[in-house]
Design a protein around this motif. Structure first.
Motif, mmCIF file in Angstrom:
data_model
loop_
_atom_site.group_PDB
_atom_site.id
_atom_site.type_symbol
_atom_site.label_atom_id
_atom_site.label_comp_id
_atom_site.label_asym_id
_atom_site.label_seq_id
_atom_site.Cartn_x
_atom_site.Cartn_y
_atom_site.Cartn_z
ATOM 1 N N ASP A 214 3.633 -5.372 -13.599
ATOM 2 C CA ASP A 214 2.184 -5.847 -13.271
ATOM 3 C C ASP A 214 1.459 -6.673 -12.340
ATOM 4 N N GLU A 215 1.828 -7.872 -11.993
ATOM 5 C CA GLU A 215 1.454 -8.816 -10.810
ATOM 6 C C GLU A 215 2.237 -8.455 -8.874
ATOM 7 N N TRP A 216 2.873 -7.809 -9.685
ATOM 8 C CA TRP A 216 3.528 -7.263 -8.488
ATOM 9 C C TRP A 216 2.691 -6.292 -7.615
ATOM 10 N N ILE A 217 2.111 -4.970 -9.042
ATOM 11 C CA ILE A 217 1.346 -4.355 -8.412
ATOM 12 C C ILE A 217 0.399 -5.068 -7.857
ATOM 13 N N ARG A 218 -0.460 -6.028 -8.690
ATOM 14 C CA ARG A 218 -1.567 -6.623 -8.084
ATOM 15 C C ARG A 218 -1.728 -6.872 -7.414
#
Length: 339
Positions: free
Chosen positions: A136-140
């Protein structure tokens, strides 16, 4: 770099396991409000310290694909094939299905750098990080799938480094006929004590070797009991001391290794788990439908047969079943697995 010309002797493996429809049995129940709502089938084997089968359920001799539970064996094969010396955190990553945390990506880069290689040399499938929070952080951050973030990048980096060290061709290192893959197949056959039934392609693109659950568990016991300094012992030490590099900080396998002193453990997609203690007691689990939710409760029940303390296994023995946001039951091992 010069080619290594001498290899350690291998034991002649036995016959490959039979390719057949496995005769799995119920191994886990989903209980809601006192009623069995769902059943997971599978197979389980528990080995005693002398290597004999202490407990079994289902079909432990049929050929199956261990998926990433095979990685510790492949890591031993890479050392046998000439993988240069790595410190323990990097060696743990070679046997890893990592979560895509920054420490995992940095370690994969370090392995590549030892051979003057880069991420562009990798041939695994680009993917997002495996851990949901990390993903999720990667996508953010606006990042997409990469070969380095894919959970097998440590193994692939080590395959490239070994091939570079042996002066083998790099662009086809995933070909089953490549010298590296032939040596890895020989290591798998040696450690399991049986021939390979079939070869296919794993999710990451690497060759995947089919053995039996019994053979895979026997190999786990060999690694767990290996003398320090041997190829098997080096992999076992790295995995025991750095379980977060083998999986990730939030993963159940890392927590299990921390909870049970001396445990060696590795999971694999499609509901596969191996775990072995330093004295050779070992367990192998295959959940037939590939459901990951049943893997750890069944593994905990199998480890109870090995005499592991109940308090150490309690956090892994059940998973709550929720109703209206509150526990109304549990996913647990079937009664047939009780020790």
């Amino acid at each position: 770099m010069s080619e290594r010309t001498t290899l350690p002797p291998h034991r002649a493996p036995g016959a490959p396991p039979a390719v057949r429809e496995p005769a799995h049995v119920p191994v886990a129940h989903v209980v809601r409000g006192g009623i069995v709502e769902g059943v997971h089938h599978g197979s389980v084997v528990v080995l005693a310290a002398d290597g004999s089968v202490e407990f079994q359920a289902g079909d432990i001799e049929a050929a199956f694909y261990p998926r990433s539970a095979l990685k510790p064996l492949q890591a031993v094969g890479l050392l046998r094939a000439g993988l240069p010396p790595l410190d323990d955190p990097l060696l743990a990553l070679v046997a890893a299905s990592h979560s895509g945390e920054e420490r995992h990506l940095a370690a994969a880069r370090d392995i590549l750098a030892l051979g003057q290689l880069t991420e562009d040399d990798l041939r695994n499938v680009p993917d997002l990080p495996y851990d949901p929070a990390v993903r999720d952080e990667w996508i953010r951050r606006g990042l997409g799938p990469t070969r380095l973030a894919q959970n097998c990048s440590g193994k692939h980096a080590a395959m490239l480094l070994t091939s570079r060290t042996r002066d083998w061709q790099l662009d086809n290192y995933l070909d089953p006929g490549h010298p590296l893959q032939r040596e890895l197949a020989a290591a798998v056959a040696d450690l399991t004590g049986q021939g390979i039934a079939r070869v296919t392609v794993d999710g990451c693109g690497a060759p995947l070797f089919s053995v039996s659950l019994h053979g895979l568990t026997r190999a786990a016991a060999r690694l767990a009991t290996a003398a320090p300094g041997t190829d098997e012992g080096r992999i076992a030490q790295a995995m025991r001391e750095h379980p977060e590099m083998v999986s990730g900080g939030a993963r159940d396998v890392a927590r299990l290794v921390r909870a049970v002193p001396g445990l060696l453990a590795k999971d694999g997609f499609e509901g596969v788990q191996i775990a072995a203690l330093p004295d050779g007691r070992a367990v192998g689990v295959k959940i037939a439908d590939g459901g990951d939710r049943a893997r750890m409760p069944v593994t905990a029940a199998a480890l109870a047969h090995c005499g592991v303390a109940p308090e150490a296994l309690a956090p892994f023995a059940t998973t709550p079943v929720l109703g209206g946001g509150a526990p109304v039951g549990a996913l647990r091992a079937a009664n047939t697995l009780a020790s």
